[in-house]
Design a protein around this motif. Structure first.
Motif, PDB file in Angstrom:
ATOM      1  N   CYS A  77       0.847  -1.177   0.000  1.00  0.00           N
ATOM      2  CA  CYS A  77       0.000   0.000   0.000  1.00  0.00           C
ATOM      3  C   CYS A  77       0.893   1.240   0.000  1.00  0.00           C
ATOM      4  O   CYS A  77       2.125   1.139   0.101  1.00  0.00           O
ATOM      5  CB  CYS A  77      -0.921  -0.001   1.223  1.00  0.00           C
ATOM      6  N   SER A  78       0.313   2.406  -0.116  1.00  0.00           N
ATOM      7  CA  SER A  78       1.086   3.643  -0.071  1.00  0.00           C
ATOM      8  C   SER A  78       1.559   3.895   1.359  1.00  0.00           C
ATOM      9  O   SER A  78       0.815   3.659   2.327  1.00  0.00           O
ATOM     10  CB  SER A  78       0.239   4.821  -0.550  1.00  0.00           C
ATOM     11  N   TYR A  79       2.768   4.388   1.494  1.00  0.00           N
ATOM     12  CA  TYR A  79       3.310   4.647   2.829  1.00  0.00           C
ATOM     13  C   TYR A  79       2.491   5.729   3.528  1.00  0.00           C
ATOM     14  O   TYR A  79       2.173   6.770   2.945  1.00  0.00           O
ATOM     15  CB  TYR A  79       4.766   5.083   2.734  1.00  0.00           C
ATOM     16  N   GLY A  80       2.153   5.474   4.788  1.00  0.00           N
ATOM     17  CA  GLY A  80       1.380   6.419   5.577  1.00  0.00           C
ATOM     18  C   GLY A  80      -0.113   6.207   5.516  1.00  0.00           C
ATOM     19  O   GLY A  80      -0.857   6.823   6.288  1.00  0.00           O
ATOM     20  N   GLU A  81      -0.572   5.330   4.619  1.00  0.00           N
ATOM     21  CA  GLU A  81      -1.993   5.022   4.510  1.00  0.00           C
ATOM     22  C   GLU A  81      -2.317   3.756   5.311  1.00  0.00           C
ATOM     23  O   GLU A  81      -1.444   2.911   5.527  1.00  0.00           O
ATOM     24  CB  GLU A  81      -2.376   4.808   3.045  1.00  0.00           C
ATOM     25  N   PRO A  82      -3.566   3.590   5.760  1.00  0.00           N
ATOM     26  CA  PRO A  82      -3.941   2.345   6.437  1.00  0.00           C
ATOM     27  C   PRO A  82      -3.689   1.139   5.531  1.00  0.00           C
ATOM     28  O   PRO A  82      -3.967   1.175   4.335  1.00  0.00           O
ATOM     29  CB  PRO A  82      -5.436   2.533   6.706  1.00  0.00           C
TER      30      PRO A  82
END
Length: 336
Positions: A10-15
């Motif tokens: 997933c994208s870094y910083g996203e759940p």
């Protein structure tokens, strides 16, 4: 930090579950990147940082860090779990014991480091000040190097702050260890392990130890995994009660190293985890004709934390360490 994701992340910083690579901003570290996994829950909450591989042969801890990446579900956790499974990147595939091959320093004894220092010093500074800020607990897992056998124990750093010490000890008790060792306050005055460096900033870090001779056995891996999961439960990252304990988790407040008095072959009479009394014979050194050169005795009563398993030990090198039982509080007090 420079973060690069792998395709399935997933994208870094996203759940969700982020997997990828981390580069620290210090130019001294720029040639290396670190494998990095961060599980972020859909609900806010505490942050737990976990690492292994400060010593690359301590493979049970490294395997535990790998397995933990799959044991946190972002849909059900509150907060963030951040994992670096191998800290000593320059030692990968070199199997160097204890030290970083770039500068010959033991990362484990170099915290808090400094940004303008050698590779190990810069790395310790990056761990303290770049990766882990905002963490509610940092767990530095270790697992028995190529020539050593260690008991199951956990280290935390004691200070003169009662509330801080109680919280650090409470989290240390999450491991089903034989020994929980609160390092003396005097350790705060010099470079050392991560719990000491973090305590200077009123932050909790723990160091867990278990394993022997660079082997990844299931009992040792489970010791680390279950201890970390219990910390996550205690912090409220996981909504579940802590698992029950089997060991007594004896509380100790100091430890002493025992060094070799001669060049020789050590023949032990004790093992990690066993209790010894002051003056008790711990073993003897012999030459290659079988003649006894010297014996060593326990300088203090306590429990054996670890011992070197290879018999050939030169004069002045450590042979074992003994944890000294806490005098003020016997185990049995409810600190959880």
């Amino acid at each position: 930090m420079e973060i690069t994701a792998i395709d399935s992340s997933c994208s870094y910083g996203e759940p969700g579950i982020f997997r990828g690579w981390l580069r620290f901003k210090n130019p001294t570290l720029s040639e290396y990147r670190w494998p990095f996994c961060e599980i972020r829950g859909t609900s806010p909450g505490p942050k737990l940082c976990i690492s292994a591989g400060v010593h690359v042969n301590e493979v049970s801890a490294i395997e535990a860090a790998v397995r933990l990446q799959n044991l946190f579900d972002p849909e059900s956790i509150c907060g963030v779990v951040s994992i670096i499974p191998l800290i000593n990147q320059p030692a990968l595939y070199r199997y160097s014991e204890y030290v970083c091959p770039i500068d010959g320093k033991n990362i484990n004894h170099t915290f808090p480091g400094r940004p303008d220092g050698t590779f190990s010093e810069a790395l310790c500074d990056a761990i303290v000040n770049e990766w882990t800020p905002g963490s509610d607990c940092y767990v530095d897992m270790h697992g028995g190097d190529l020539r050593e056998q260690v008991s199951r124990f956990v280290l935390y750093q004691r200070t003169n702050d009662k509330e801080f010490d109680e919280q650090a000890r409470r989290l240390a008790m999450c491991f089903d260890s034989e020994i929980v060792l609160g390092l003396p306050q005097s350790y705060l005055d010099r470079p050392g392990r991560s719990p000491t460096a973090f305590a200077r900033g009123n932050r909790v870090a723990l160091m867990s130890e278990a394993g022997s001779n660079g082997l990844a056995d299931e009992e040792t891996i489970s010791f680390h995994v279950n201890g970390v999961l219990n910390i996550a439960r205690t912090l409220g990252i996981l909504d579940a009660p802590a698992t029950p304990y089997q060991n007594g988790r004896l509380i100790c407040d100091d430890y002493v190293w025992v060094h070799s008095p001669v060049d020789g072959e050590f023949h032990t009479e004790i093992e990690p985890g066993c209790r010894v009394e002051k003056g008790q014979r711990l073993g003897s050194f012999r030459n290659f004709f079988g003649e006894t050169l010297a014996g060593i005795n326990a300088p203090s009563s306590g429990l054996v934390l670890w011992r070197i398993t290879h018999p050939s030990i030169p004069r002045g090198e450590p042979v074992l360490a003994i944890a000294v039982e806490e005098r003020t509080t016997a185990y049995g007090t409810d600190v959880n």
